[in-house]
Design a protein around this motif. Structure first.
Motif, short mmCIF file in Angstrom:
data_model
loop_
_atom_site.label_atom_id
_atom_site.label_comp_id
_atom_site.label_asym_id
_atom_site.label_seq_id
_atom_site.Cartn_x
_atom_site.Cartn_y
_atom_site.Cartn_z
N ALA A 24 0.83 -1.21 0.00
CA ALA A 24 0.00 0.00 0.00
C ALA A 24 0.87 1.25 0.00
N ALA A 25 1.94 1.24 0.77
CA ALA A 25 2.84 2.39 0.82
C ALA A 25 3.53 2.63 -0.52
N ALA A 26 3.68 1.58 -1.32
CA ALA A 26 4.32 1.69 -2.64
C ALA A 26 3.32 2.03 -3.74
N GLY A 27 2.07 2.24 -3.38
CA GLY A 27 1.06 2.63 -4.36
C GLY A 27 0.01 1.59 -4.66
N GLY A 28 0.13 0.43 -4.06
CA GLY A 28 -0.86 -0.63 -4.26
C GLY A 28 -0.36 -1.69 -5.22
N ALA A 29 -0.89 -2.88 -5.05
CA ALA A 29 -0.43 -4.02 -5.84
C ALA A 29 -0.71 -3.87 -7.33
N HIS A 30 -1.90 -3.43 -7.67
CA HIS A 30 -2.22 -3.29 -9.09
C HIS A 30 -1.36 -2.22 -9.74
N GLN A 31 -1.10 -1.15 -9.02
CA GLN A 31 -0.24 -0.09 -9.55
C GLN A 31 1.18 -0.59 -9.77
N LEU A 32 1.69 -1.40 -8.83
CA LEU A 32 3.03 -1.96 -8.99
C LEU A 32 3.12 -2.89 -10.20
N VAL A 33 2.14 -3.77 -10.33
CA VAL A 33 2.16 -4.71 -11.46
C VAL A 33 2.02 -3.94 -12.78
N ALA A 34 1.14 -2.96 -12.81
CA ALA A 34 0.97 -2.17 -14.03
C ALA A 34 2.20 -1.32 -14.33
N GLY A 35 2.78 -0.73 -13.30
CA GLY A 35 3.94 0.13 -13.49
C GLY A 35 5.21 -0.61 -13.86
N HIS A 36 5.32 -1.85 -13.42
CA HIS A 36 6.51 -2.65 -13.70
C HIS A 36 6.26 -3.68 -14.80
N GLY A 37 5.06 -3.73 -15.33
CA GLY A 37 4.73 -4.73 -16.33
C GLY A 37 4.47 -4.13 -17.69
N GLN A 38 4.66 -4.96 -18.68
CA GLN A 38 4.35 -4.56 -20.04
C GLN A 38 4.14 -5.80 -20.89
N PRO A 39 3.26 -5.71 -21.88
CA PRO A 39 3.06 -6.88 -22.74
C PRO A 39 4.27 -7.08 -23.66
N THR A 40 4.56 -8.31 -23.98
CA THR A 40 5.63 -8.63 -24.93
C THR A 40 5.02 -8.87 -26.30
N GLY A 41 5.84 -9.05 -27.29
CA GLY A 41 5.35 -9.33 -28.64
C GLY A 41 4.57 -10.63 -28.73
N ALA A 42 4.86 -11.57 -27.84
CA ALA A 42 4.15 -12.86 -27.83
C ALA A 42 2.96 -12.84 -26.88
N TRP A 43 2.59 -11.66 -26.39
CA TRP A 43 1.45 -11.46 -25.51
C TRP A 43 1.62 -12.09 -24.14
N PHE A 44 2.88 -12.24 -23.72
CA PHE A 44 3.15 -12.55 -22.32
C PHE A 44 3.22 -11.23 -21.58
N LEU A 46 5.59 -9.12 -19.15
CA LEU A 46 6.94 -9.01 -18.61
C LEU A 46 6.91 -8.09 -17.39
N ILE A 47 7.49 -8.54 -16.29
CA ILE A 47 7.59 -7.73 -15.07
C ILE A 47 9.05 -7.34 -14.89
N THR A 48 9.31 -6.04 -14.85
CA THR A 48 10.67 -5.57 -14.59
C THR A 48 10.90 -5.58 -13.08
N PRO A 49 12.15 -5.68 -12.64
CA PRO A 49 12.43 -5.77 -11.21
C PRO A 49 11.93 -4.56 -10.41
N MET A 50 11.44 -4.85 -9.23
CA MET A 50 11.03 -3.80 -8.30
C MET A 50 12.23 -3.47 -7.43
N SER A 51 12.18 -2.35 -6.75
CA SER A 51 13.34 -1.89 -5.98
C SER A 51 13.68 -2.85 -4.83
N ASP A 52 14.96 -2.89 -4.51
CA ASP A 52 15.40 -3.71 -3.38
C ASP A 52 14.75 -3.25 -2.08
#
Length: 72
Positions: A24-44, A46-52
């Motif tokens: 919640a302090a980081a903005g919420g789970a859905h915001q984290l997944v959306a902010g660190h995620g993106q679709p790939t060309g094969a429609w998977f 991709l989640i980029t690493p979150m901060s340590d």
């Protein structure tokens, strides 16, 4: 990589249940997944690493409930 948006939703739910205060302090789970995620060309999804710092906060919150009172 996640297979689809259902897997992204499952990840968001898992993050929120593992460490609700830290997530919640980081903005919420859905915001984290959306902010660190993106679709790939094969429609998977991709989640980029979150901060340590976020992972440390999540681990600390999650482990607190499993620790005994060392002062007793």
């Amino acid at each position: 990589m996640l297979r689809d948006l259902m897997a992204a939703e499952a990840l968001a739910t898992s993050l929120a249940s593992t460490a609700p205060l830290a997530i919640a302090a980081a903005g919420g789970a859905h915001q984290l997944v959306a902010g660190h995620g993106q679709p790939t060309g094969a429609w998977f999804w991709l989640i980029t690493p979150m901060s340590d710092a976020l992972w440390v906060a999540m681990a600390e919150e999650n482990q607190t409930r499993h620790r005994g009172n060392l002062g007793e």
